[in-house]
Design a protein around this motif. Sequence first.
Motif, PDB file in Angstrom:
ATOM      1  N   VAL A   1       0.833  -1.205   0.000  1.00  0.00           N
ATOM      2  CA  VAL A   1       0.000   0.000   0.000  1.00  0.00           C
ATOM      3  C   VAL A   1       0.866   1.253   0.000  1.00  0.00           C
ATOM      4  O   VAL A   1       0.626   2.199  -0.753  1.00  0.00           O
ATOM      5  CB  VAL A   1      -0.937  -0.019   1.228  1.00  0.00           C
ATOM      6  N   LEU A   2       1.921   1.263   0.809  1.00  0.00           N
ATOM      7  CA  LEU A   2       2.773   2.463   0.861  1.00  0.00           C
ATOM      8  C   LEU A   2       3.565   2.654  -0.423  1.00  0.00           C
ATOM      9  O   LEU A   2       3.763   3.797  -0.860  1.00  0.00           O
ATOM     10  CB  LEU A   2       3.729   2.389   2.048  1.00  0.00           C
ATOM     11  N   ILE A   3       4.028   1.553  -1.026  1.00  0.00           N
ATOM     12  CA  ILE A   3       4.764   1.691  -2.284  1.00  0.00           C
ATOM     13  C   ILE A   3       3.829   2.241  -3.357  1.00  0.00           C
ATOM     14  O   ILE A   3       4.211   3.109  -4.162  1.00  0.00           O
ATOM     15  CB  ILE A   3       5.377   0.335  -2.696  1.00  0.00           C
ATOM     16  N   THR A   4       2.569   1.761  -3.361  1.00  0.00           N
ATOM     17  CA  THR A   4       1.591   2.295  -4.315  1.00  0.00           C
ATOM     18  C   THR A   4       1.353   3.778  -4.066  1.00  0.00           C
ATOM     19  O   THR A   4       1.260   4.565  -5.016  1.00  0.00           O
ATOM     20  CB  THR A   4       0.261   1.526  -4.191  1.00  0.00           C
ATOM     21  N   SER A   5       1.271   4.159  -2.788  1.00  0.00           N
ATOM     22  CA  SER A   5       1.038   5.571  -2.489  1.00  0.00           C
ATOM     23  C   SER A   5       2.216   6.419  -2.950  1.00  0.00           C
ATOM     24  O   SER A   5       2.029   7.551  -3.408  1.00  0.00           O
ATOM     25  CB  SER A   5       0.805   5.761  -0.993  1.00  0.00           C
ATOM     26  N   SER A   6       3.428   5.863  -2.863  1.00  0.00           N
ATOM     27  CA  SER A   6       4.600   6.591  -3.350  1.00  0.00           C
ATOM     28  C   SER A   6       4.509   6.785  -4.861  1.00  0.00           C
ATOM     29  O   SER A   6       4.839   7.849  -5.389  1.00  0.00           O
ATOM     30  CB  SER A   6       5.865   5.790  -3.023  1.00  0.00           C
ATOM     31  N   TYR A   7       4.057   5.754  -5.552  1.00  0.00           N
ATOM     32  CA  TYR A   7       3.903   5.808  -7.010  1.00  0.00           C
ATOM     33  C   TYR A   7       2.876   6.867  -7.402  1.00  0.00           C
ATOM     34  O   TYR A   7       3.124   7.706  -8.269  1.00  0.00           O
ATOM     35  CB  TYR A   7       3.501   4.420  -7.500  1.00  0.00           C
TER      36      TYR A   7
ATOM     37  N   LEU B   1       5.735   6.178  15.702  1.00  0.00           N
ATOM     38  CA  LEU B   1       6.298   7.436  15.183  1.00  0.00           C
ATOM     39  C   LEU B   1       6.106   7.506  13.668  1.00  0.00           C
ATOM     40  O   LEU B   1       5.771   8.565  13.118  1.00  0.00           O
ATOM     41  CB  LEU B   1       7.778   7.528  15.535  1.00  0.00           C
ATOM     42  N   HIS B   2       6.297   6.354  12.996  1.00  0.00           N
ATOM     43  CA  HIS B   2       6.069   6.322  11.561  1.00  0.00           C
ATOM     44  C   HIS B   2       4.616   6.631  11.243  1.00  0.00           C
ATOM     45  O   HIS B   2       4.309   7.386  10.314  1.00  0.00           O
ATOM     46  CB  HIS B   2       6.460   4.949  11.021  1.00  0.00           C
ATOM     47  N   GLY B   3       3.681   6.076  12.052  1.00  0.00           N
ATOM     48  CA  GLY B   3       2.251   6.346  11.839  1.00  0.00           C
ATOM     49  C   GLY B   3       1.928   7.823  12.021  1.00  0.00           C
ATOM     50  O   GLY B   3       1.129   8.393  11.259  1.00  0.00           O
ATOM     51  N   VAL B   4       2.555   8.462  12.998  1.00  0.00           N
ATOM     52  CA  VAL B   4       2.349   9.907  13.185  1.00  0.00           C
ATOM     53  C   VAL B   4       2.822  10.656  11.942  1.00  0.00           C
ATOM     54  O   VAL B   4       2.167  11.593  11.477  1.00  0.00           O
ATOM     55  CB  VAL B   4       3.093  10.397  14.444  1.00  0.00           C
ATOM     56  N   HIS B   5       3.949  10.216  11.360  1.00  0.00           N
ATOM     57  CA  HIS B   5       4.430  10.856  10.138  1.00  0.00           C
ATOM     58  C   HIS B   5       3.447  10.678   8.996  1.00  0.00           C
ATOM     59  O   HIS B   5       3.259  11.579   8.168  1.00  0.00           O
ATOM     60  CB  HIS B   5       5.789  10.290   9.741  1.00  0.00           C
TER      61      HIS B   5
ATOM     62  N   TYR C   1       8.600  14.522   1.066  1.00  0.00           N
ATOM     63  CA  TYR C   1       8.274  14.075   2.420  1.00  0.00           C
ATOM     64  C   TYR C   1       7.609  12.700   2.375  1.00  0.00           C
ATOM     65  O   TYR C   1       7.972  11.782   3.133  1.00  0.00           O
ATOM     66  CB  TYR C   1       7.341  15.091   3.089  1.00  0.00           C
ATOM     67  N   TRP C   2       6.649  12.544   1.479  1.00  0.00           N
ATOM     68  CA  TRP C   2       5.924  11.287   1.427  1.00  0.00           C
ATOM     69  C   TRP C   2       6.838  10.132   1.030  1.00  0.00           C
ATOM     70  O   TRP C   2       6.723   9.024   1.544  1.00  0.00           O
ATOM     71  CB  TRP C   2       4.721  11.390   0.482  1.00  0.00           C
ATOM     72  N   HIS C   3       7.763  10.375   0.115  1.00  0.00           N
ATOM     73  CA  HIS C   3       8.690   9.312  -0.267  1.00  0.00           C
ATOM     74  C   HIS C   3       9.592   8.926   0.887  1.00  0.00           C
ATOM     75  O   HIS C   3       9.975   7.767   1.036  1.00  0.00           O
ATOM     76  CB  HIS C   3       9.526   9.742  -1.478  1.00  0.00           C
ATOM     77  N   LEU C   4       9.923   9.900   1.751  1.00  0.00           N
ATOM     78  CA  LEU C   4      10.717   9.557   2.924  1.00  0.00           C
ATOM     79  C   LEU C   4       9.934   8.640   3.852  1.00  0.00           C
ATOM     80  O   LEU C   4      10.478   7.678   4.406  1.00  0.00           O
ATOM     81  CB  LEU C   4      11.129  10.821   3.682  1.00  0.00           C
ATOM     82  N   VAL C   5       8.636   8.941   4.064  1.00  0.00           N
ATOM     83  CA  VAL C   5       7.784   8.086   4.888  1.00  0.00           C
ATOM     84  C   VAL C   5       7.802   6.661   4.326  1.00  0.00           C
ATOM     85  O   VAL C   5       7.928   5.674   5.067  1.00  0.00           O
ATOM     86  CB  VAL C   5       6.352   8.662   4.920  1.00  0.00           C
ATOM     87  N   ASP C   6       7.723   6.528   3.007  1.00  0.00           N
ATOM     88  CA  ASP C   6       7.768   5.212   2.376  1.00  0.00           C
ATOM     89  C   ASP C   6       9.132   4.557   2.594  1.00  0.00           C
ATOM     90  O   ASP C   6       9.239   3.368   2.877  1.00  0.00           O
ATOM     91  CB  ASP C   6       7.480   5.364   0.871  1.00  0.00           C
ATOM     92  N   LEU C   7      10.209   5.355   2.478  1.00  0.00           N
ATOM     93  CA  LEU C   7      11.562   4.825   2.654  1.00  0.00           C
ATOM     94  C   LEU C   7      11.737   4.219   4.043  1.00  0.00           C
ATOM     95  O   LEU C   7      12.307   3.146   4.207  1.00  0.00           O
ATOM     96  CB  LEU C   7      12.584   5.955   2.498  1.00  0.00           C
ATOM     97  N   VAL C   8      11.240   4.955   5.070  1.00  0.00           N
ATOM     98  CA  VAL C   8      11.386   4.455   6.436  1.00  0.00           C
ATOM     99  C   VAL C   8      10.669   3.119   6.574  1.00  0.00           C
ATOM    100  O   VAL C   8      11.185   2.169   7.166  1.00  0.00           O
ATOM    101  CB  VAL C   8      10.838   5.481   7.446  1.00  0.00           C
ATOM    102  N   TRP C   9       9.463   3.020   5.977  1.00  0.00           N
ATOM    103  CA  TRP C   9       8.728   1.756   6.085  1.00  0.00           C
ATOM    104  C   TRP C   9       9.445   0.639   5.345  1.00  0.00           C
ATOM    105  O   TRP C   9       9.423  -0.519   5.771  1.00  0.00           O
ATOM    106  CB  TRP C   9       7.295   1.919   5.576  1.00  0.00           C
ATOM    107  N   ILE C  10      10.096   0.949   4.205  1.00  0.00           N
ATOM    108  CA  ILE C  10      10.836  -0.060   3.455  1.00  0.00           C
ATOM    109  C   ILE C  10      11.891  -0.713   4.337  1.00  0.00           C
ATOM    110  O   ILE C  10      12.164  -1.909   4.208  1.00  0.00           O
ATOM    111  CB  ILE C  10      11.478   0.580   2.193  1.00  0.00           C
TER     112      ILE C  10
END
Lengths: 164, 225
Positions: free
Chosen positions: B83-89, B168-172, B206-215
Amino acid sequence: MMSAVYLKGKTVINPDENPEHVSPVKSYNAVFAGLLVLTGLTYAVSYMSLGAASLLVAMIVAVIKASLVCAYFMHLKYDNRYHVFVFVGTILFVAIFFGFTIYDITSRGKINDEQETFARLRDQAAAGEPLKVGVHNHPNPQVLQESMEKHHAKPEQESMPKSP
Amino acid sequence: MSHQAHASASSHEHSPYVAHHFDTMGQQASAAKLGMWLFLATEILMFSGLFLAYFICRMFYPEMVLEAHEYLNKTMGGINTVVLITSSYTMALAVRSAQVSNTPALKKYLLATLACAATFMVVKYFEYTAKFEHGMYPGMYYEAHLHGYDIQGLPHIFFGIYFIMTGLHGVHVLVGMGVMIWIYVRASRNEFSSKNYTAVENTGLYWHLVDLVWIFLFPLLYLVK
């Protein structure tokens, strides 16, 4: 008559136009597909028994995914090189942070043994009573009693051997 | 000479989007992105503190981490990753839509990204409530051993690290959703075009960073083996 604008010694022809690169949709599609494949790979690798190498392989795959996101989605490949420098510099500082802290903490074992820092815990573990969650290890019996009552801990259950 | 430059400057059309302390649009856009990258650098360093705590926990208590993490739902974690990778796309496509002055597509992709982010938070909600039902709270509130889960070692440390990192990731993610809603409102006012899309691009960064952290979070917390 336009006032001349210079950048790095050369005249800029259209100073108000944004020279930034617009990636074609195809490149985004390709990166998206690659990320999905790599996620599947991460998942698959976790089910292979690679032992100690599994963390390394998982991290390498994660780094490849991160590089794809950084280079294409975040446009680092087409941006001003200075932004790449900032990003790589950050990673460098993270590496310094990890390196020095882990080096320090792994050398604590020898120092702890020499200086008997955790003597009481070491003796307890040697006597067969290592730290367990739910067992309150406070040396003061009154504090121990109060905290056990507060958390409804039942001492009889905790002294039972754990099932394998 | 300066008088000449001043006189001719009045007849030169400056783009309304280029501030006066910048010479070219490219310089301005580059400076704006540099500011965002410096902020992302601080975010990376913040998360790296938590990652270090995780690595030290894993180094000193490998069997405990291996056993405790089995109680995390890998399927839900995997769904969240996709889901997060799709959101990054979709976010990258939203930025591209702004670059080519396609406002309807920009709004469509922003909504898609918001939908993916909301899905992520909903899945996270189910994950967290499942843990809480079993008494797996972080740190000193941990009581799963009273619900019959006997994990060897000190699992409250692992769950403390798990909840703080994913929390913390969820808050981001939530903050990112708020920023995206604001960008959507601005896009509805037709503020963005190929001459002015820096705000969308910075939101994307910013959003891609959120995805990066989850990766990195996903294999470390969910796939320990």
